[in-house]
Design an enzyme around this catalytic site. Sequence first.
Site, PDB file in Angstrom:
ATOM      1  N   GLY A 285       0.971  -1.171  -0.164  1.00  0.00           N
ATOM      2  CA  GLY A 285      -0.110   0.094  -0.048  1.00  0.00           C
ATOM      3  C   GLY A 285       0.868   1.144   0.119  1.00  0.00           C
ATOM      4  O   GLY A 285       0.334   2.402   0.003  1.00  0.00           O
ATOM      5  N   ASP A 286       2.260   1.082   0.098  1.00  0.00           N
ATOM      6  CA  ASP A 286       3.102   2.418  -0.063  1.00  0.00           C
ATOM      7  C   ASP A 286       4.223   1.869  -0.691  1.00  0.00           C
ATOM      8  O   ASP A 286       4.280   0.809  -1.671  1.00  0.00           O
ATOM      9  CB  ASP A 286       3.395   2.754   1.433  1.00  0.00           C
ATOM     10  CG  ASP A 286       3.586   4.107   1.464  1.00  0.00           C
ATOM     11  OD1 ASP A 286       4.423   4.813   0.560  1.00  0.00           O
ATOM     12  OD2 ASP A 286       3.015   4.835   2.542  1.00  0.00           O
ATOM     13  N   ASP A 287       5.350   2.497  -0.569  1.00  0.00           N
ATOM     14  CA  ASP A 287       6.561   2.249  -1.450  1.00  0.00           C
ATOM     15  C   ASP A 287       6.913   0.747  -1.236  1.00  0.00           C
ATOM     16  O   ASP A 287       7.117   0.541   0.086  1.00  0.00           O
ATOM     17  CB  ASP A 287       7.784   3.091  -1.055  1.00  0.00           C
ATOM     18  CG  ASP A 287       7.356   4.876  -1.338  1.00  0.00           C
ATOM     19  OD1 ASP A 287       6.822   4.840  -2.276  1.00  0.00           O
ATOM     20  OD2 ASP A 287       7.707   5.493  -0.398  1.00  0.00           O
TER      21      ASP A 287
END
Length: 505
Positions: A285-287
């Site tokens: 959901g992110d890097d």
Amino acid sequence: MVFDEHSKRQASINTWCLSVVAPNTFLTMNCFQMAKAIQLLVLVVGVGVAILSGVECRKARILESFDYSAISCRAHSASIEDFGGVGDGATLNTQAFQQAVNHLSQYASDGGAQLFVPAGKWLTGSFNLTSHFTLYLHKDAILLASQDINSWPVVDPLPSYGHGRDAAGGRYISLIFGTNLTDVVVTGENGTIDGQGALWWQQFHRKKLKYTRPYLIEIMHSENVQISNLTLVNSPSWNVHPVYSSNVIVQGLTILAPVTSPNTDGINPDSCTNTRIEDNYIVSGDDCIAVKSGWDEYGISYGMPTKHLIIRRLVCVSPYSAAIALGSEMSGGIQDVRAQEITAINTESGVRIKTAVGRGGYVKDIYVKGMNLHTMKWVFWITGNYGSHADNHYDPNALPEIKGINYRDIVAENVSMAGRLEGISGDPFTGICMSNVTIAMAAKAKKYPWSCVEVEGITSGVVPRPCDLLPDQGEQELGMCDFPSDSLAVEAMELQTCSFRMNYF
């Protein structure tokens, strides 16, 4: 039997192919093709293991016996069941894990010790590791993080951050935690660590948390660290966080989280020296990988950079973030990062540099080679206006230095915008080099493929043609932006073949 015993990891990837990339048929099919290739490899290995296991049974020698790769082997072995652990998914095993680690710590100077977690569901809160120690998870072992938020200890913010990431105060300690350690291994046969993060994500969105969410694995102030061959799912926040450490290997992880989950970064090397991150598959959901070194005035004061970092053979899916991010917390500096053989599918950007006025620090000597990108918003994204300050006490005169950013041998398709490069007024980002880059734009791509402000650099063999601030040097310069040919010290860290033997009779 072989199919039953060795299909667990593949089933999880199949599930995520459907949940993450659907309804995009093209991406789903590509994901399944990759899954089938992995399944074939698992089957071949599984047949060999089954044959060997049959020999062992006929000789009736040892009930629990396996080999694995690690930076160090151990002279002593134990199972979590020896300390009262119960793998029924309901019994809380926090005390059993901590007692096991404490007991095995006595062997640190006598060849070290390894703790085996057998098949089962092992509910636990946070526990601390020790030096000269290995935590090993069976392929059917699942560590389940406790969902009783009140039972999680709270520790101070990191000194290079001075502030919690979610809230002003401290932070909940990570599920598996260690500090001031030497020679520590967390590994397995793709056993699972499940952070059961949905409760934490819900509380975060509702702004109900008093402290920063825990990570799954965090190792601090340590050296000679290995985290490998595990499946990490549904972390409350970041998954793997080595910080203030050196000689770190993160290898062979499958990291899965819903693409809408908040801040579920995959692997975040933070103020670390000599780190090797390789052969990882991340849906986030992110890097997927975020390189960090402290936040604003706190990171400047702490002054501990991340340097000599290798990232290779990464497969990433993250529709709202980057395959590799440098920053935004980079105030201690980031230098000598070498990334190659990167595959990103349905990911917002390839390599993104995030910084801002007040960050200070530097990002320099960055080398990226061999990226294969499918469905991107931006291939290149450098941001000088990324806000998100720790507090209002940052120095507005602390300008970051961004220079020596090298990209070569990159192929991308279905791209909305080739590059968005935004330096800071009066503080241009310099030494940007791009060579041998082919970008196929999407049917509904932006009208202008490049946007460049306050940057300086050169290009060669880049399609579509870059902005005027990155002038083309001609085909004779295709050898520029070269990847370093020297070896880093972390590459000399070799894995040994270690054995676990336990006879229950």
